[in-house]
Write an enzyme that holds these catalytic residues in place. Structure first.
Site, PDB file in Angstrom:
ATOM      1  N   ASP A  54       0.762  -1.061   0.020  1.00  0.00           N
ATOM      2  CA  ASP A  54       0.135   0.051   0.039  1.00  0.00           C
ATOM      3  C   ASP A  54       1.003   1.324  -0.154  1.00  0.00           C
ATOM      4  O   ASP A  54       2.003   1.167   0.283  1.00  0.00           O
ATOM      5  CB  ASP A  54      -0.835   0.022   1.060  1.00  0.00           C
ATOM      6  N   TYR A 112       6.958  -9.806   7.958  1.00  0.00           N
ATOM      7  CA  TYR A 112       6.593  -8.391   7.873  1.00  0.00           C
ATOM      8  C   TYR A 112       6.814  -7.802   9.373  1.00  0.00           C
ATOM      9  O   TYR A 112       6.919  -8.483  10.325  1.00  0.00           O
ATOM     10  CB  TYR A 112       4.958  -8.032   7.663  1.00  0.00           C
TER      11      TYR A 112
END
Lengths: 246, 246
Positions: A54, A112
């Site tokens: 994103d 992540y």
């Protein structure tokens, strides 16, 4: 003339970009990489990205595979691509991979990290690179709570409603919280992640920290497929793709 | 009405600023701090800075003292000043100090760090925050070499020719080089530093790394008061003021 397949390992500060995936009328990491590749190879080959990130999300490692009709010197290719990219996007290396390799489908898992600055005043060096969370945060308690995500679950509740993926079952094999001074790291590894999954899992743990959710609530959300307004999606700025496992 | 003396501890990313000291027609850390203080107090008091930093130099801690006719709530003052400052400058804390305290003259010493990225490709997260040095760098050898700076010396050769200070004798009590992955830290502490001193000392060590100078050359420069073109001033971007000892 045989086509060769190459894999570029990138790192980028996502702040200035509208995400990784190419879009019309927006500056993206993929768009800039394609321009650089076209400038270096003289034409635009077929390229595949490891994932979509994103707007504002960062990457320590982000992989893009591309084909070339001519054999590339990987060290020179790395330097040539970097010469055509802005300083907040770097190609760390390029290597040749097998014909069947696909930057996205060959991935066995991803890791992540979500960074939270837990000091009274934000660290100016982490502006746009971490979330400022000024409330008390017990990282040991959160680390223990984070273990509820481990294993195979239906993560429908931990996924943006914008997601169009049907199968929302994923296997998480690392989930933990560590602290180094005022910097708190939320780390997750899984065979795959749904849209906004790390940001919602981190948000859930921060809600636990504030006493608005507890471990049992998270267990209900997991597999329960229910979603209410107690789950929050933390901002993109703290999120880093740190590894793709091939 | 008695005047009180306060000390603000700041941290800033220096990239966007023309140094710390106030100047006409240039955006500086002191200038922005003064504007914030004037907005909060309603008038501009007398202020003193711990030192002057160059354009692009960063600070983990930078101290500014100021007087106030009214007693300040230090926590509220910190928040109020931050509300008037950009995100790359933060006031970490404000505390009351004695009348005699002077941010510059009360300093017993300072600590600086110079960051070098020693990987083949620059880390995009350290753009403008470290020097990229791609040649081999043996940090153990450089750490040993760095010890020549320890003690009291005439640092005339390790000082910008623009310096107007007469006494160029300083006492260095910490000088070392450490590595964490590809990040190499050059650390120095002294009772005071001359203009560009850390950047020239770091430059000398990097010249040693490249085989263009050796430990004996540095010993000749120290106290020898000679200066030739083999001493280089490394860029401002890697330099951090990390501590002021009061």
């Amino acid at each position: 003339m045989s086509t060769r397949n190459y894999l570029a390992d990138l790192s980028f500060v996502g702040t200035a970009y509208h995400g990784s995936q190419i879009q019309k009328n927006a500056v993206t990491v993929q768009g800039l990489f394609q321009n650089a590749l076209e400038a270096v190879l003289g034409k635009l080959p077929d390229i595949k990205c490891c994932s979509r990130t994103d707007t504002g999300v960062h990457a320590r490692h982000f992989y893009i595979s591309f084909t070339s009709d001519v054999a590339c010197d990987c060290v020179k290719m790395t330097a040539a691509l970097n010469a055509h990219l802005p300083f907040d996007i770097r190609v760390l290396s390029v290597k040749e991979v097998s014909d069947e390799f696909h930057a996205r489908y060959s991935a066995k898992g991803k890791r992540y990290e979500y960074l939270v600055w837990n000091g009274a005043v934000m660290d100016p060096f982490l502006t746009d690179r971490a979330l400022h969370f000024g409330y008390p945060l017990d990282e040991k308690m959160l680390d223990e709570t984070a273990k509820v995500f481990l294993g195979t679950h239906d993560f429908s509740s931990f996924c943006s409603s914008k997601s169009s993926v049907e199968d929302k079952v994923r296997t998480v094999f690392e989930s933990g919280v560590t602290r180094e001074g005022d910097l708190v790291r939320f780390g997750f590894a899984a065979d795959g992640f749904l849209y906004n999954m790390v940001r919602i899992m981190t948000g859930a743990l921060l809600q636990v920290s504030r006493g608005k959710l507890d471990k049992n609530d998270i267990l209900l959300y997991l597999n329960g497929k229910k979603r209410d307004n107690l789950l929050i999606t933390v901002p993109a700025c703290g999120l880093y793709l740190t590894e793709v496992m091939y």
